[in-house]
Scaffold this motif. Sequence first.
Motif, PDB file in Angstrom:
ATOM      1  N   ASN A 144      42.788  43.680  15.456  1.00  0.00           N
ATOM      2  CA  ASN A 144      43.696  43.558  14.312  1.00  0.00           C
ATOM      3  C   ASN A 144      43.391  42.314  13.492  1.00  0.00           C
ATOM      4  N   PHE A 145      43.195  41.192  14.175  1.00  0.00           N
ATOM      5  CA  PHE A 145      42.861  39.948  13.478  1.00  0.00           C
ATOM      6  C   PHE A 145      41.498  40.073  12.795  1.00  0.00           C
ATOM      7  N   LEU A 146      40.553  40.677  13.488  1.00  0.00           N
ATOM      8  CA  LEU A 146      39.209  40.868  12.946  1.00  0.00           C
ATOM      9  C   LEU A 146      39.253  41.687  11.655  1.00  0.00           C
ATOM     10  N   HIS A 147      40.005  42.768  11.676  1.00  0.00           N
ATOM     11  CA  HIS A 147      40.141  43.620  10.493  1.00  0.00           C
ATOM     12  C   HIS A 147      40.814  42.859   9.347  1.00  0.00           C
ATOM     13  N   ALA A 148      41.864  42.113   9.660  1.00  0.00           N
ATOM     14  CA  ALA A 148      42.573  41.344   8.630  1.00  0.00           C
ATOM     15  C   ALA A 148      41.667  40.284   8.011  1.00  0.00           C
ATOM     16  N   MET A 149      40.913  39.576   8.842  1.00  0.00           N
ATOM     17  CA  MET A 149      39.988  38.548   8.327  1.00  0.00           C
ATOM     18  C   MET A 149      38.924  39.173   7.432  1.00  0.00           C
ATOM     19  N   LYS A 150      38.408  40.322   7.846  1.00  0.00           N
ATOM     20  CA  LYS A 150      37.393  41.001   7.053  1.00  0.00           C
ATOM     21  C   LYS A 150      37.945  41.352   5.673  1.00  0.00           C
ATOM     22  N   LYS A 151      39.151  41.882   5.625  1.00  0.00           N
ATOM     23  CA  LYS A 151      39.776  42.251   4.340  1.00  0.00           C
ATOM     24  C   LYS A 151      40.029  41.020   3.473  1.00  0.00           C
ATOM     25  N   ILE A 152      40.534  39.958   4.070  1.00  0.00           N
ATOM     26  CA  ILE A 152      40.798  38.724   3.321  1.00  0.00           C
ATOM     27  C   ILE A 152      39.512  38.208   2.681  1.00  0.00           C
ATOM     28  N   LEU A 153      38.453  38.178   3.457  1.00  0.00           N
ATOM     29  CA  LEU A 153      37.187  37.634   2.946  1.00  0.00           C
ATOM     30  C   LEU A 153      36.525  38.567   1.940  1.00  0.00           C
ATOM     31  N   GLU A 154      36.647  39.875   2.150  1.00  0.00           N
ATOM     32  CA  GLU A 154      36.123  40.826   1.155  1.00  0.00           C
ATOM     33  C   GLU A 154      36.815  40.639  -0.185  1.00  0.00           C
ATOM     34  N   ARG A 155      38.122  40.525  -0.154  1.00  0.00           N
ATOM     35  CA  ARG A 155      38.888  40.344  -1.397  1.00  0.00           C
ATOM     36  C   ARG A 155      38.533  39.034  -2.102  1.00  0.00           C
ATOM     37  N   ALA A 156      38.065  38.061  -1.338  1.00  0.00           N
ATOM     38  CA  ALA A 156      37.678  36.767  -1.916  1.00  0.00           C
ATOM     39  C   ALA A 156      36.214  36.763  -2.369  1.00  0.00           C
ATOM     40  N   GLY A 157      35.543  37.907  -2.255  1.00  0.00           N
ATOM     41  CA  GLY A 157      34.172  38.005  -2.740  1.00  0.00           C
ATOM     42  C   GLY A 157      33.094  37.738  -1.708  1.00  0.00           C
TER      43      GLY A 157
ATOM     44  N   ILE B  23      30.851  38.759   1.806  1.00  0.00           N
ATOM     45  CA  ILE B  23      30.241  39.949   2.396  1.00  0.00           C
ATOM     46  C   ILE B  23      30.342  39.776   3.914  1.00  0.00           C
ATOM     47  N   PRO B  24      31.446  40.247   4.503  1.00  0.00           N
ATOM     48  CA  PRO B  24      31.660  40.003   5.926  1.00  0.00           C
ATOM     49  C   PRO B  24      31.050  41.059   6.838  1.00  0.00           C
ATOM     50  N   THR B  25      30.586  40.582   7.973  1.00  0.00           N
ATOM     51  CA  THR B  25      30.204  41.430   9.094  1.00  0.00           C
ATOM     52  C   THR B  25      31.142  41.041  10.217  1.00  0.00           C
ATOM     53  N   ALA B  26      31.805  42.007  10.821  1.00  0.00           N
ATOM     54  CA  ALA B  26      32.802  41.725  11.854  1.00  0.00           C
ATOM     55  C   ALA B  26      32.380  42.352  13.172  1.00  0.00           C
ATOM     56  N   ILE B  27      32.381  41.537  14.232  1.00  0.00           N
ATOM     57  CA  ILE B  27      32.079  42.055  15.567  1.00  0.00           C
ATOM     58  C   ILE B  27      33.099  41.502  16.554  1.00  0.00           C
ATOM     59  N   SER B  28      33.415  42.313  17.562  1.00  0.00           N
ATOM     60  CA  SER B  28      34.442  41.922  18.521  1.00  0.00           C
ATOM     61  C   SER B  28      33.890  41.353  19.823  1.00  0.00           C
TER      62      SER B  28
ATOM     63  N   LEU C 298      28.973  38.410  22.811  1.00  0.00           N
ATOM     64  CA  LEU C 298      27.627  38.610  23.337  1.00  0.00           C
ATOM     65  C   LEU C 298      26.737  39.358  22.340  1.00  0.00           C
ATOM     66  N   ASP C 299      27.339  40.170  21.474  1.00  0.00           N
ATOM     67  CA  ASP C 299      26.582  40.863  20.441  1.00  0.00           C
ATOM     68  C   ASP C 299      26.205  39.941  19.282  1.00  0.00           C
ATOM     69  N   ALA C 300      26.881  38.802  19.184  1.00  0.00           N
ATOM     70  CA  ALA C 300      26.620  37.879  18.080  1.00  0.00           C
ATOM     71  C   ALA C 300      25.252  37.216  18.192  1.00  0.00           C
ATOM     72  N   ILE C 301      24.835  36.885  19.386  1.00  0.00           N
ATOM     73  CA  ILE C 301      23.580  36.132  19.564  1.00  0.00           C
ATOM     74  C   ILE C 301      22.372  36.885  19.007  1.00  0.00           C
ATOM     75  N   PRO C 302      22.108  38.139  19.417  1.00  0.00           N
ATOM     76  CA  PRO C 302      20.955  38.828  18.841  1.00  0.00           C
ATOM     77  C   PRO C 302      21.086  39.044  17.334  1.00  0.00           C
ATOM     78  N   LEU C 303      22.314  39.233  16.852  1.00  0.00           N
ATOM     79  CA  LEU C 303      22.523  39.418  15.420  1.00  0.00           C
ATOM     80  C   LEU C 303      22.175  38.140  14.661  1.00  0.00           C
ATOM     81  N   ILE C 304      22.608  37.003  15.171  1.00  0.00           N
ATOM     82  CA  ILE C 304      22.311  35.722  14.529  1.00  0.00           C
ATOM     83  C   ILE C 304      20.817  35.414  14.596  1.00  0.00           C
ATOM     84  N   GLN C 305      20.146  35.866  15.639  1.00  0.00           N
ATOM     85  CA  GLN C 305      18.702  35.660  15.742  1.00  0.00           C
ATOM     86  C   GLN C 305      17.933  36.499  14.721  1.00  0.00           C
TER      87      GLN C 305
END
Length: 134
Positions: free
Chosen positions: A26-39, A41-46, A49-56
């Motif tokens: 719920n928080f992840l979805h809300a943050m994504k919407k807030i940041l999208e509305r502010a212009g 380009i968000p990528t949201a993951i829960s 452990l999935d963040a590390i390969p994505l950041i690489q």
Amino acid sequence: MGIAFPILQMQEQPIRKVLIIDDDDNFLHAMKKILERAGFIPTAISNPLDAIPLIQREYFPLIITDLRMPGMDGMELITRIMNINPSSKVILITAFGDNHVRQEAMDKGVFGYLTKPVKREEVVELAERAVGVN
């Protein structure tokens, strides 16, 4: 004599990509919407452990992460982010913050620290400062 053309000054636009990591959907979805509305380009993951390969694989100038998550806590994630890409700005958002947590996060090089519940304006203002909008 040739025709003189004015030199166009190209203003560099800030990169508005942001990675949001939080195990609360719920928080992840809300943050994504807030940041999208502010212009942004968000990528949201829960899953942190999935963040590390994505950041690489992909550069995110801004990364927003929770502190307490299963699999890897936010402090460990911040350490790993800084090792992979120290130029990324990191904002830590937590419901379990205190002065010790804030100091540890700042010592690790976070750009900002917010305590849940966060206000939309606080998130947007801090995110914009992180990517150089303000």
